[in-house]
Design an enzyme around this catalytic site. Structure first.
Site, PDB file in Angstrom:
ATOM      1  N   ARG A  32      -8.316  -0.696   4.932  1.00 41.35           N
ATOM      2  CA  ARG A  32      -7.414   0.294   4.331  1.00 41.35           C
ATOM      3  C   ARG A  32      -6.072  -0.329   3.963  1.00 41.35           C
ATOM      4  O   ARG A  32      -5.354   0.204   3.124  1.00 41.35           O
ATOM      5  CB  ARG A  32      -7.158   1.454   5.309  1.00 41.35           C
ATOM      6  CG  ARG A  32      -8.389   2.318   5.570  1.00 41.35           C
ATOM      7  CD  ARG A  32      -8.026   3.533   6.435  1.00 41.35           C
ATOM      8  NE  ARG A  32      -6.751   4.046   5.993  1.00 41.35           N
ATOM      9  CZ  ARG A  32      -5.726   4.326   6.797  1.00 41.35           C
ATOM     10  NH1 ARG A  32      -5.828   4.182   8.088  1.00 41.35           N
ATOM     11  NH2 ARG A  32      -4.598   4.776   6.301  1.00 41.35           N
ATOM     12  N   CYS A  57      -5.272   7.569   9.839  1.00 46.34           N
ATOM     13  CA  CYS A  57      -5.069   7.050  11.192  1.00 46.34           C
ATOM     14  C   CYS A  57      -4.732   8.182  12.149  1.00 46.34           C
ATOM     15  O   CYS A  57      -3.962   9.076  11.819  1.00 46.34           O
ATOM     16  CB  CYS A  57      -3.898   6.073  11.214  1.00 46.34           C
ATOM     17  SG  CYS A  57      -4.302   4.473  10.559  1.00 46.34           S
ATOM     18  N   ASP A  96       5.163   0.615  11.934  1.00 47.44           N
ATOM     19  CA  ASP A  96       3.948  -0.077  11.492  1.00 47.44           C
ATOM     20  C   ASP A  96       3.890  -1.528  11.982  1.00 47.44           C
ATOM     21  O   ASP A  96       2.838  -2.171  11.903  1.00 47.44           O
ATOM     22  CB  ASP A  96       3.840  -0.048   9.951  1.00 47.44           C
ATOM     23  CG  ASP A  96       3.416   1.323   9.445  1.00 47.44           C
ATOM     24  OD1 ASP A  96       3.157   2.210  10.268  1.00 47.44           O
ATOM     25  OD2 ASP A  96       3.349   1.495   8.208  1.00 47.44           O
ATOM     26  N   LYS A 136       0.837  -1.208   0.000  1.00 48.07           N
ATOM     27  CA  LYS A 136       0.000   0.000   0.000  1.00 48.07           C
ATOM     28  C   LYS A 136       0.869   1.254   0.000  1.00 48.07           C
ATOM     29  O   LYS A 136       0.654   2.182  -0.778  1.00 48.07           O
ATOM     30  CB  LYS A 136      -0.895   0.001   1.259  1.00 48.07           C
ATOM     31  CG  LYS A 136      -1.531   1.333   1.557  1.00 48.07           C
ATOM     32  CD  LYS A 136      -2.432   1.268   2.764  1.00 48.07           C
ATOM     33  CE  LYS A 136      -1.774   1.581   4.083  1.00 48.07           C
ATOM     34  NZ  LYS A 136      -1.472   3.001   4.321  1.00 48.07           N
ATOM     35  N   ASN A 137       1.871   1.258   0.870  1.00 47.69           N
ATOM     36  CA  ASN A 137       2.666   2.475   1.049  1.00 47.69           C
ATOM     37  C   ASN A 137       3.620   2.740  -0.114  1.00 47.69           C
ATOM     38  O   ASN A 137       4.240   3.798  -0.164  1.00 47.69           O
ATOM     39  CB  ASN A 137       3.449   2.414   2.368  1.00 47.69           C
ATOM     40  CG  ASN A 137       2.538   2.575   3.571  1.00 47.69           C
ATOM     41  OD1 ASN A 137       1.340   2.814   3.417  1.00 47.69           O
ATOM     42  ND2 ASN A 137       3.092   2.441   4.760  1.00 47.69           N
ATOM     43  N   ARG A 178       0.180  14.742  13.668  1.00 48.35           N
ATOM     44  CA  ARG A 178       0.897  14.330  12.457  1.00 48.35           C
ATOM     45  C   ARG A 178       1.033  15.557  11.574  1.00 48.35           C
ATOM     46  O   ARG A 178       0.310  15.724  10.610  1.00 48.35           O
ATOM     47  CB  ARG A 178       0.162  13.185  11.753  1.00 48.35           C
ATOM     48  CG  ARG A 178       0.298  11.871  12.482  1.00 48.35           C
ATOM     49  CD  ARG A 178      -0.356  10.727  11.763  1.00 48.35           C
ATOM     50  NE  ARG A 178       0.426  10.214  10.655  1.00 48.35           N
ATOM     51  CZ  ARG A 178       0.185   9.032  10.079  1.00 48.35           C
ATOM     52  NH1 ARG A 178      -0.789   8.266  10.507  1.00 48.35           N
ATOM     53  NH2 ARG A 178       0.927   8.626   9.074  1.00 48.35           N
TER      54      ARG A 178
END
Ligand code: UD1
Length: 418
Positions: A397, A115, A305, A22-23, A120
């Site tokens: 997600r 999230c 993560d 995903k990232n 952030r």
């Protein structure tokens, strides 16, 4: 809204192919906004990827899925505003900022969602774009960024190796006038994948041995065919699921080097870990040993993560494990959920001390965020009796068919759709 019903206690045994990261797919899709028509393989089926495709269409590009491949087209026109609903759906939508300013000369967006991991901020993203000539104003939670004469290369020194700020800078610099010299950049594998994609599109990007990234802006980028790297966090999550249930798992289609720090911790926990060119096999002992101290760090250190899912494994290990979360200030929201299962965890600031329990017992649980949600599911897999897990929109997600994959490995997990 749907939820899981999990009856814990089954050993997970078998083999599993890991989906694309995903990232990595997200910044590659963001970069596609300034590239020619491209074919991007190994894009996971995740809600965040769906949001990214919608954003691309808003910007005037084409984006359609064919199986695991997303085909993007440069298109014309489009809007330089991302609708608030799309920005709110995913924090990583900020990674579109650099490409939007490069494509349209402007960008207007609401500050990103996603999230909740404490504050952030996006100051590093904005400082980099402003060094490249963008004018930025922020009012009432909205950001307006403009560069009517285009972006220009600049020297940018990041004070922290932010993944997103590195990606935004690379994308913005790819077609800026002149050279950008980026120091202090993040070195995550997903960043190398973005560079690989952009180089395939004709970008002039050089990665020096000391980590400096030199980007010579080109006038136009053409398209390319690209394969997104495997998802190291999904792979690590499944390995932890095998570890917490005393199971045996072969994960295929991975880059073992990307998992090195997580595999080191799992070995320390008493798992037998072997790896080949694109696979990792793990055999867990009946009871894991505590892992000592696990500190999250920028890559190649232990990934933030993976902190929550590794913590789930520590809750049933023999002894005490200490976690120190150095990347995000509020990343222990899964702790109260794990405690409902009987986990013994004390948090103090950035530290969490986990004393392994003899057993966990099923409970009513909620996913608090994407990786925290995965940790809660893992806890339920190890617990005696039945658990329910709500808040699956977080899981969706980042994990493609988590329940299907776990069930194929022997877990008793079903999704109830409401
Ligand atoms: C990315 C990953 C996320 C991962 C994180 C750290 C994606 C889509 N998400 O998130 O899964 O947990 O890297 O590996 O790739 N910071 C600032 N100012 C900024 C930007 C960041 O202070 O302008 C701080 C953040 O608050 C945080 C730290 O830097 O404390 C790391 O953030 P960053 O590396 O930017 O993470 P993301 O790109 O948001």
């Amino acid at each position: 809204m749907s939820h899981y019903i999990i009856r814990g206690g089954n050993r997970l045994v078998g083999a599993l192919g890991i989906h694309g990261a995903k990232n990595a797919a997200l910044p590659v899709l963001a970069a596609a906004a300034i590239c020619g028509d491209s074919v991007i393989h190994n894009c996971p089926r995740l809600t965040d990827i769906g949001v990214a495709m919608k954003i691309l269409r808003h910007l005037g590009c084409g984006a359609r899925r064919e199986g695991d491949t997303i085909v993007t087209t440069r298109g014309t026109g489009g809007d330089c505003r991302i609708p608030d609903g799309l920005m709110g759906a995913m924090r990583s939508s900020i990674v579109f900022l650099g490409g939007m300013v490069a494509r349209h000369g402007c960008a207007e967006l609401a500050l990103p969602g996603g999230c909740e991991l404490g504050a952030r901020p996006i100051d590093l993203h904005l400082a980099a774009l402003s060094r490249m000539g963008a004018r930025i104003t922020e009012t009432g939670g909205r950001l307006v960024c403009s560069a009517p004469e285009g972006l220009r290369g600049a020297r940018i020194d990041l004070s922290f190796p932010s993944v997103g700020a590195t990606e935004n800078t690379i994308i913005a610099a790819a077609t800026a006038r002149g050279e950008t010299i980026l120091t202090g950049a993040a070195r995550e594998p997903e960043i190398l994948d973005l560079i690989d994609f952009l180089q395939g599109c004709g970008a002039k990007i050089l990665l020096e041995l000391d980590g400096t990234i030199r980007i010579n802006g080109v006038e136009q980028l053409h398209g390319t065919e690209h394969r997104v790297i495997p998802d190291r966090i999904a792979a690590g999550t499944y390995l932890c699921a095998a570890a917490i249930t005393g199971g045996e798992l072969l994960v295929k289609r991975v880059v073992p080097g990307h998992l090195a720090s997580s595999l080191a911790v799992l070995s320390q926990a008493g798992c037998q870990v072997t790896a080949g060119s694109d696979w990792v096999r793990l055999a867990a002992p009946q009871r894991l040993s505590a892992f000592g101290t696990v500190k999250t760090m920028p890559y190649p250190g232990f990934p933030t993560d993976m902190q929550s899912v590794m913590m789930a494994a520590a809750t049933v290990a023999d002894g005490t494990t200490v976690f120190v979360e150095n990347i995000f200030e509020s990343r222990y929201r899964h702790v109260p959920e794990l405690k409902k299962l009987g986990a013994r965890i004390i948090t103090e600031g950035r530290a969490a001390v986990v004393t392994g329990a003899e057993r966990l017992t099923g409970a009513g649980l909620a996913c608090t965020d994407l990786r925290g949600g995965a940790a809660v599911v893992l806890g339920a897999l190890a617990a005696e009796g039945e658990s329910t897990v709500t808040g699956l929109e977080h899981i969706d997600r980042g994990y493609d068919d988590l329940e299907g994959n776990l069930a194929r490995l022997g877990a008793d997990i079903i999704r109830i759709k409401e």
